[in-house]
Scaffold this active site. Structure first.
Site, PDB file in Angstrom:
ATOM      1  N   HIS A  98     -26.975   0.872  14.792  1.00  0.00           N
ATOM      2  CA  HIS A  98     -26.724  -0.542  15.086  1.00  0.00           C
ATOM      3  C   HIS A  98     -25.256  -0.725  15.451  1.00  0.00           C
ATOM      4  O   HIS A  98     -24.374  -0.074  14.895  1.00  0.00           O
ATOM      5  CB  HIS A  98     -27.088  -1.416  13.882  1.00  0.00           C
ATOM      6  CG  HIS A  98     -27.169  -2.872  14.203  1.00  0.00           C
ATOM      7  ND1 HIS A  98     -26.039  -3.664  14.324  1.00  0.00           N
ATOM      8  CD2 HIS A  98     -28.233  -3.690  14.446  1.00  0.00           C
ATOM      9  CE1 HIS A  98     -26.413  -4.902  14.615  1.00  0.00           C
ATOM     10  NE2 HIS A  98     -27.735  -4.940  14.706  1.00  0.00           N
ATOM     11  N   GLU A 170     -30.250  -3.304  22.497  1.00  0.00           N
ATOM     12  CA  GLU A 170     -29.624  -4.472  21.894  1.00  0.00           C
ATOM     13  C   GLU A 170     -28.173  -4.568  22.371  1.00  0.00           C
ATOM     14  O   GLU A 170     -27.268  -3.998  21.757  1.00  0.00           O
ATOM     15  CB  GLU A 170     -29.675  -4.383  20.363  1.00  0.00           C
ATOM     16  CG  GLU A 170     -29.250  -5.668  19.678  1.00  0.00           C
ATOM     17  CD  GLU A 170     -29.439  -5.614  18.171  1.00  0.00           C
ATOM     18  OE1 GLU A 170     -29.968  -6.578  17.618  1.00  0.00           O
ATOM     19  OE2 GLU A 170     -29.050  -4.603  17.561  1.00  0.00           O
TER      20      GLU A 170
END
Length: 252
Positions: A98, A170
């Site tokens: 992430h 993302e």
């Protein structure tokens, strides 16, 4: 029909009360909803809520996920949590790479690939986050950045590296900004990712899932739901709301 995977990343949010006010009603709503067969829900709370959450979701098909894992299995690594510990509490999916881990914890592609490998070696499902910064986006470097991040996995695991895994595109600049790329751009990048992996694995058999993440909310997820090549979504703050899940299940 292949189920869409909706992953709820709670990040550094939540408390015991939220398990009662959000999770229990969500479990009851999900169990009796007609659309549950088309959606697979994975919830990733902070570590301390994994075990209490396990008992709440045990009579449903909602799955437990972890936001992180250490590369070590055992030893003097204060504050870390191993993959075996995650398995022990019933985790099925593990998030790696992430952008917040990359930025705030200095995790590079080598460390991320090691985490990805340890998840796969333990027969859990890794969820690899890839994506570009705003500067890279404006410089038309999105595909180049995604390629580098994907290559780190192939370099360590070889052609079958992405079998039974999830790749979440993302873009860093879309996280928490209420701004998302155009649908055409998302389609373009997901198609690039898919074809690039096909080429590297020497096969067009899709043994992985592609997700979009970044400012996904109860409004735009309906618009994005049927976009070609999107197999699911990585959802942040919106997943702290019961209304988000109700709208998703009622409209998809």
């Amino acid at each position: 029909m292949k189920k869409k995977i909706i992953i709820a990343n709670w990040k550094l949010n939540g408390n015991i009360q939220l398990l009662q006010t959000l999770l229990k009603p969500l479990v009851n709503f999900y169990i009796r909803h007609k659309n549950k067969s088309s959606i697979k829900l994975v919830i990733m709370p902070p570590y301390v809520y994994l075990y209490p959450m396990k008992s709440i979701i045990s009579h449903s098909s909602i799955l437990l996920g972890s936001q992180n894992v250490d590369i070590n299995l055992i030893g003097a690594f204060t504050g870390e949590v191993s993959i075996n510990m995650l398995k022990d509490v019933g985790v099925s999916y593990v998030l790696v790479g992430h952008s917040e881990r990359r930025q705030y914890h200095r995790e590079n592609d080598v460390i991320i690939a090691k985490k990805f490998k340890i998840v796969k070696d333990s027969h859990l499902i890794p969820v690899l986050c890839i994506g570009e910064t705003e500067h890279e986006y404006l410089s038309c470097k999105t595909e180049k950045i995604c390629k580098f991040q994907i290559d780190a996995i192939f370099d360590l695991l070889g052609p079958s590296g992405f079998n039974n895994s999830v790749i979440a595109y993302e873009p860093k600049w879309a996280i928490g900004t209420n701004t998302i790329p155009s649908i055409n751009f998302i389609q373009k990048i997901l198609m690039f990712i898919q074809n690039y992996i096909f080429n590297k694995q020497n096969s067009t058999i899709k043994l992985f899932s592609l997700q979009y993440g970044g400012s996904v909310n109860e409004h735009n997820i309906i618009e994005l739901y049927d976009v070609k090549n999107i197999d699911g979504f990585l959802v942040g703050s919106a997943s702290l709301s019961l209304d988000f899940f109700k709208k998703l299940l009622n409209n998809c």
